[in-house]
Design a protein around this motif. Structure first.
Motif, PDB file in Angstrom:
ATOM      1  N   LEU A   1       0.833  -1.207   0.000  1.00  0.00           N
ATOM      2  CA  LEU A   1       0.000   0.000   0.000  1.00  0.00           C
ATOM      3  C   LEU A   1       0.872   1.263   0.000  1.00  0.00           C
ATOM      4  N   ARG A   2       1.974   1.234   0.744  1.00  0.00           N
ATOM      5  CA  ARG A   2       2.914   2.361   0.694  1.00  0.00           C
ATOM      6  C   ARG A   2       3.423   2.563  -0.738  1.00  0.00           C
ATOM      7  N   ALA A   3       3.799   1.459  -1.369  1.00  0.00           N
ATOM      8  CA  ALA A   3       4.305   1.533  -2.740  1.00  0.00           C
ATOM      9  C   ALA A   3       3.217   2.032  -3.687  1.00  0.00           C
ATOM     10  N   ALA A   4       1.965   1.641  -3.437  1.00  0.00           N
ATOM     11  CA  ALA A   4       0.858   2.103  -4.271  1.00  0.00           C
ATOM     12  C   ALA A   4       0.701   3.615  -4.166  1.00  0.00           C
ATOM     13  N   GLY A   5       0.809   4.135  -2.950  1.00  0.00           N
ATOM     14  CA  GLY A   5       0.722   5.582  -2.775  1.00  0.00           C
ATOM     15  C   GLY A   5       1.853   6.307  -3.468  1.00  0.00           C
ATOM     16  N   ARG A   6       3.045   5.730  -3.390  1.00  0.00           N
ATOM     17  CA  ARG A   6       4.224   6.317  -4.041  1.00  0.00           C
ATOM     18  C   ARG A   6       4.064   6.345  -5.557  1.00  0.00           C
ATOM     19  N   ALA A   7       3.391   5.317  -6.139  1.00  0.00           N
ATOM     20  CA  ALA A   7       3.285   5.181  -7.594  1.00  0.00           C
ATOM     21  C   ALA A   7       2.001   5.768  -8.171  1.00  0.00           C
TER      22      ALA A   7
ATOM     23  N   GLY B   1      -6.275   6.363   2.736  1.00  0.00           N
ATOM     24  CA  GLY B   1      -6.468   6.929   4.062  1.00  0.00           C
ATOM     25  C   GLY B   1      -6.515   5.848   5.136  1.00  0.00           C
ATOM     26  N   TYR B   2      -6.974   4.653   4.755  1.00  0.00           N
ATOM     27  CA  TYR B   2      -7.007   3.554   5.724  1.00  0.00           C
ATOM     28  C   TYR B   2      -5.612   3.010   6.019  1.00  0.00           C
ATOM     29  N   LEU B   3      -4.660   3.280   5.138  1.00  0.00           N
ATOM     30  CA  LEU B   3      -3.284   2.866   5.395  1.00  0.00           C
ATOM     31  C   LEU B   3      -2.744   3.562   6.637  1.00  0.00           C
ATOM     32  N   SER B   4      -2.883   4.872   6.708  1.00  0.00           N
ATOM     33  CA  SER B   4      -2.356   5.605   7.866  1.00  0.00           C
ATOM     34  C   SER B   4      -3.059   5.171   9.151  1.00  0.00           C
TER      35      SER B   4
END
Length: 377
Positions: free
Chosen positions: A26-32, A107-110
């Motif tokens: 999910l972090r990588a998804a946000g980055r990309a 937003g659910y990641l954080s």
């Protein structure tokens, strides 16, 4: 080990690997994330759903004793929120505004990271997950392992860890704060003030910077703007609140006077220019990211202050909201005005937070002499 201990160990090891893998994805998804890539990213995230569901089921069905209820609750809540992020992102490709739906899913990641963080004090793999190798001054695996273990073994100290002040998801104008668990009374520490983007929230944005701050032993302050975004047209509105928050930190801790970084993403980055380069600002370094900029901004600022404060600009070549030419213009204008500028342009970055790219920023902040700060320093 007893049968119950075996069961709890197996339940924990069933949950952690797929949970941490999903959070990394999910972090990588946000980055990309880019509007044109939402469908492809959603497809790439789908394989993480089933292993996480299976691990969570085994974790939930274990016979947890009462004294481990808090541990169980953290694992269940973190995995539930990670599942929600994966599921909502998977569906975002079919939404009327796919990229907005994807941002909302993230937003659910954080929130999942917020729920998981207490386990970093108990489990070395979770402690290691909340570290950024690039932000360690000793950039090697042994140093990473040693710091992860140290942060697990450090006794609970008062007023350390993650805290929130008037900063629930439904509140505005408060702040979230991270204080290194190793910070004992009398120790000094660098301070990073991180400003969220438009429509963002400090409680969420804290997690964008936490691994870097935790790795280098910095205090991290993540305020929430009073309005929907920062008061770019009237900087004094949010300036007074930021000053009060910094005073709160100063009264309780020992910030290093030569290491006070103001950084921000998007609107937060734009406000970093206005606030960080104001003549009476206490900040010693600024690092705007994916920010808007116009040369007229410099006419509003003190010329000597602009020359004194080191600036780190980071922007994506694929930014679809603020074209990369905006950052190039900022670099040229600031350099012409006598500022010391480091410029990093990432070829694959869109209008998203540069997760995984903070190491060079942190090293620059800690190793570059800063200004003495203004009257507020």
């Amino acid at each position: 080990m007893s049968d119950q201990t075996d069961e709890l160990f197996d339940a924990t090891t069933a949950l952690l690997p797929p949970l941490l893998a999903a959070l990394d994805a999910l972090r990588a998804a946000g980055r990309a994330l880019h509007p044109q890539d939402v469908r492809a990213i959603a497809q790439a995230l789908r394989p993480f759903q089933a292993p996480l569901a299976e691990g969570r089921n085994q974790f939930a069905e274990a016979d947890w004793p009462e004294h481990l209820t808090g541990f169980k609750d953290c694992g269940l809540e973190a995995s539930r929120l990670a599942q929600r992020a994966l599921s909502d992102f998977s569906q975002s490709a079919g939404a009327p505004q796919p990229v907005m739906a994807a941002y909302k899913a993230l937003g659910y990641l954080s929130r999942s990271l917020d729920a998981l963080y207490p386990l970093s004090r108990m489990l070395p793999p979770v402690s290691r997950f909340f570290l950024d190798t690039g932000a360690l001054l000793e950039d090697d695996e042994a140093a990473l392992d040693a710091r992860a273990q140290l942060l697990c073994e450090t006794p609970d100290l008062p007023n350390t860890g993650v805290m929130h002040a008037g900063n629930s998801d439904s509140e505005r104008g408060g702040f979230s704060l991270y204080v290194p668990e190793t910070l004992v009374e009398g120790d000094s520490a660098p301070v990073i003030v991180a400003l969220h983007g438009g429509s963002g929230h400090g409680r969420s944005f804290l997690w964008s910077w936490l691994t870097a701050a935790r790795s280098c032993g910095a205090i991290l302050l993540a305020p929430t703007s009073a309005g929907g975004t920062w008061s770019i047209g009237e900087p004094e509105v949010d300036r007074e609140r930021l000053s009060a928050m910094l005073e709160f930190v100063r009264e309780r801790f020992e910030p290093r006077p030569d290491q006070l970084l103001l950084t921000g993403m998007s609107d937060g980055g734009t406000f970093s220019y206005l606030e960080g380069l104001a003549s009476d600002a206490p900040y010693t370094h600024i690092a705007p990211m994916a920010a808007s900029f116009h040369p007229l901004i410099l006419e509003m600022l003190d010329a000597q202050r602009v020359r004194d404060v080191p600036v780190y600009l980071l922007h994506g070549a694929k930014d679809w909201m603020f074209d990369v030419d905006v950052a190039r213009t900022a670099q040229q204008a600031l350099t012409a005005a006598g500022a010391s500028v480091v410029y990093q342009e990432l070829d694959d970055l869109s209008h998203t937070f540069p997760a995984g790219e903070l190491g060079p920023v942190v090293r620059w902040f800690l190793e570059t002499p800063g200004s003495a700060g203004g009257a507020g320093g």
